[in-house]
Design a protein around this motif. Structure first.
Motif, mmCIF file in Angstrom:
data_model
loop_
_atom_site.group_PDB
_atom_site.id
_atom_site.type_symbol
_atom_site.label_atom_id
_atom_site.label_comp_id
_atom_site.label_asym_id
_atom_site.label_seq_id
_atom_site.Cartn_x
_atom_site.Cartn_y
_atom_site.Cartn_z
ATOM 1 N N ALA A 9 0.825 -1.205 0.000
ATOM 2 C CA ALA A 9 0.000 0.000 0.000
ATOM 3 C C ALA A 9 0.861 1.256 0.000
ATOM 4 O O ALA A 9 0.488 2.277 0.576
ATOM 5 C CB ALA A 9 -0.920 -0.012 1.224
ATOM 6 N N ALA A 10 2.014 1.181 -0.664
ATOM 7 C CA ALA A 10 2.936 2.322 -0.681
ATOM 8 C C ALA A 10 3.113 2.897 -2.075
ATOM 9 O O ALA A 10 4.097 3.581 -2.352
ATOM 10 C CB ALA A 10 4.295 1.912 -0.104
ATOM 11 N N GLY A 11 2.163 2.626 -2.963
ATOM 12 C CA GLY A 11 2.265 3.145 -4.326
ATOM 13 C C GLY A 11 2.075 4.646 -4.395
ATOM 14 O O GLY A 11 1.561 5.279 -3.459
ATOM 15 N N LYS A 12 2.447 5.231 -5.520
ATOM 16 C CA LYS A 12 2.390 6.688 -5.684
ATOM 17 C C LYS A 12 1.132 7.174 -6.391
ATOM 18 O O LYS A 12 0.931 8.373 -6.558
ATOM 19 C CB LYS A 12 3.639 7.155 -6.455
ATOM 20 N N SER A 13 0.271 6.260 -6.840
ATOM 21 C CA SER A 13 -0.987 6.604 -7.526
ATOM 22 C C SER A 13 -0.757 7.573 -8.683
ATOM 23 O O SER A 13 -1.555 8.468 -8.942
ATOM 24 C CB SER A 13 -1.984 7.229 -6.531
ATOM 25 N N THR A 14 0.339 7.381 -9.400
ATOM 26 C CA THR A 14 0.718 8.299 -10.472
ATOM 27 C C THR A 14 -0.323 8.371 -11.578
ATOM 28 O O THR A 14 -0.703 9.455 -12.036
ATOM 29 C CB THR A 14 2.075 7.877 -11.064
ATOM 30 N N ARG A 15 -0.825 7.239 -12.013
ATOM 31 C CA ARG A 15 -1.752 7.211 -13.136
ATOM 32 C C ARG A 15 -3.112 7.786 -12.768
ATOM 33 O O ARG A 15 -3.747 8.455 -13.586
ATOM 34 C CB ARG A 15 -1.912 5.779 -13.646
ATOM 35 N N LEU A 16 -3.561 7.559 -11.540
ATOM 36 C CA LEU A 16 -4.855 8.091 -11.128
ATOM 37 C C LEU A 16 -4.774 9.576 -10.825
ATOM 38 O O LEU A 16 -5.734 10.315 -11.031
ATOM 39 C CB LEU A 16 -5.381 7.333 -9.907
ATOM 40 N N GLY A 17 -3.614 10.021 -10.335
ATOM 41 C CA GLY A 17 -3.439 11.442 -10.066
ATOM 42 C C GLY A 17 -3.937 11.892 -8.713
ATOM 43 O O GLY A 17 -3.936 13.085 -8.403
ATOM 44 N N ARG A 18 -4.395 10.946 -7.893
ATOM 45 C CA ARG A 18 -4.795 11.243 -6.519
ATOM 46 C C ARG A 18 -4.643 9.973 -5.698
ATOM 47 O O ARG A 18 -4.448 8.890 -6.258
ATOM 48 C CB ARG A 18 -6.239 11.750 -6.468
ATOM 49 N N LYS A 20 -5.360 6.868 -4.406
ATOM 50 C CA LYS A 20 -6.430 5.902 -4.646
ATOM 51 C C LYS A 20 -6.763 5.085 -3.405
ATOM 52 O O LYS A 20 -7.893 4.601 -3.260
ATOM 53 C CB LYS A 20 -6.063 4.972 -5.805
ATOM 54 N N LEU A 21 -5.810 4.930 -2.511
ATOM 55 C CA LEU A 21 -6.080 4.151 -1.306
ATOM 56 C C LEU A 21 -7.190 4.776 -0.476
ATOM 57 O O LEU A 21 -7.959 4.088 0.181
ATOM 58 C CB LEU A 21 -4.821 4.033 -0.450
ATOM 59 N N ALA A 22 -7.256 6.103 -0.496
ATOM 60 C CA ALA A 22 -8.208 6.821 0.346
ATOM 61 C C ALA A 22 -9.533 7.117 -0.350
ATOM 62 O O ALA A 22 -10.422 7.723 0.259
ATOM 63 C CB ALA A 22 -7.576 8.126 0.831
ATOM 64 N N VAL A 23 -9.689 6.702 -1.599
ATOM 65 C CA VAL A 23 -10.956 6.920 -2.304
ATOM 66 C C VAL A 23 -12.095 6.282 -1.513
ATOM 67 O O VAL A 23 -11.993 5.132 -1.075
ATOM 68 C CB VAL A 23 -10.891 6.327 -3.724
ATOM 69 N N THR A 24 -13.172 7.007 -1.326
ATOM 70 C CA THR A 24 -14.293 6.498 -0.539
ATOM 71 C C THR A 24 -15.155 5.554 -1.374
ATOM 72 O O THR A 24 -15.635 5.902 -2.435
ATOM 73 C CB THR A 24 -15.160 7.653 -0.015
ATOM 74 N N MET A 25 -15.340 4.351 -0.839
ATOM 75 C CA MET A 25 -16.179 3.358 -1.494
ATOM 76 C C MET A 25 -17.645 3.593 -1.115
ATOM 77 O O MET A 25 -17.946 4.364 -0.209
ATOM 78 C CB MET A 25 -15.729 1.962 -1.077
ATOM 79 N N ALA A 197 -7.434 0.114 -9.309
ATOM 80 C CA ALA A 197 -7.922 1.485 -9.469
ATOM 81 C C ALA A 197 -6.849 2.393 -10.045
ATOM 82 O O ALA A 197 -6.644 3.511 -9.575
ATOM 83 C CB ALA A 197 -8.413 2.018 -8.122
ATOM 84 N N ASP A 198 -6.170 1.938 -11.082
ATOM 85 C CA ASP A 198 -5.068 2.709 -11.653
ATOM 86 C C ASP A 198 -5.530 3.965 -12.391
ATOM 87 O O ASP A 198 -4.793 4.943 -12.475
ATOM 88 C CB ASP A 198 -4.247 1.837 -12.605
ATOM 89 N N THR A 199 -6.722 3.911 -12.967
ATOM 90 C CA THR A 199 -7.230 5.053 -13.737
ATOM 91 C C THR A 199 -8.666 5.366 -13.302
ATOM 92 O O THR A 199 -9.319 4.549 -12.641
ATOM 93 C CB THR A 199 -7.222 4.764 -15.249
#
Length: 217
Positions: A9-18, A20-25, A197-199
């Motif tokens: 869970a240490a990715g940079k979320s580069t492709r999503l641009g925000r 993604k771990l914290a995106v509310t489901m 959730a890459d994009t």
């Protein structure tokens, strides 16, 4: 087997641009909390969640983490341990190895590598992979598969740790799974288990699936 899960869970979320771990489901929890909860609900003996040092951990479920700080990691009252990957920016290998070193200290007989951005993975899927490795004693690893190759989650026996520790940069477990030197067992899982959730488009697909599944219940 005494398997330890390593949730990356240490990715940079580069492709999503925000983040993604914290995106509310749809149920109000963070996206990464879904994959974490699946790991905690599974038969894995311990779960090491590898995060960035600057992670606020606000995405963690409140009922999971009652942490006390000890050097580079947090330990909870559950089977969860949080490890801080100080070298995460160098690529996935560093985060994987951060978790693996913690697992070695714990004395794990094997590890299962999971990705935090695959929220639709279920405890039953994790248990199937664990069981496959236990039953197929000649296999070096057991991996999930969808008909298009072997993918995480993937579980490795302890004699494979040295090969995981030799990975560099953005090399992940897939490099080992593509190496014919090692023997692997496949566990076929539904396609949605691998959705990440890459994009924005991929994130929407996940959200639509969750909403549609809820309506069918």
């Amino acid at each position: 087997m005494r398997l330890t899960g390593i949730l990356l869970a240490a990715g940079k979320s580069t492709r999503l641009g925000r983040d993604k771990l914290a995106v509310t489901m749809p149920d109000g929890r963070a996206l990464a909390a879904w994959s974490l909860q699946a790991a905690l609900d599974s038969e894995l003996e311990q779960v090491i969640c590898v995060v960035k040092p600057e992670d606020s951990l606000e995405w963690l479920p409140e009922n999971v983490l009652h942490a006390s700080v000890s050097s580079a990691n947090y330990r909870s009252e559950t089977k969860l341990q949080i490890a801080l990957s100080t070298e995460y920016s160098s690529g996935m290998a560093a985060s994987l190895q951060c978790g693996l070193k913690e697992a070695e200290e714990y004395g794990a007989e094997g590890v299962m590598i999971l990705l935090a951005d695959q929220p639709l993975i279920r405890a039953q899927d994790i248990n199937q992979i664990s069981a496959a490795l236990a039953v197929n004693k000649q296999s070096d690893y057991a991996a999930a598969a969808d008909g298009q190759g072997r993918k995480p989650p993937v579980a490795f026996r302890s004699h494979m740790f040295e090969h995981l520790l030799a990975l560099v940069g953005d090399e992940g477990a897939r490099k080992i799974m593509r190496n014919d030197t090692f023997s692997g067992t496949e566990v076929n899982l539904p396609d949605f288990c691998f959705w990440d959730a890459d994009t924005e488009a991929e994130l929407k697909r996940i959200m639509d699936y969750v909403n549609e599944s809820a309506q069918m219940k």
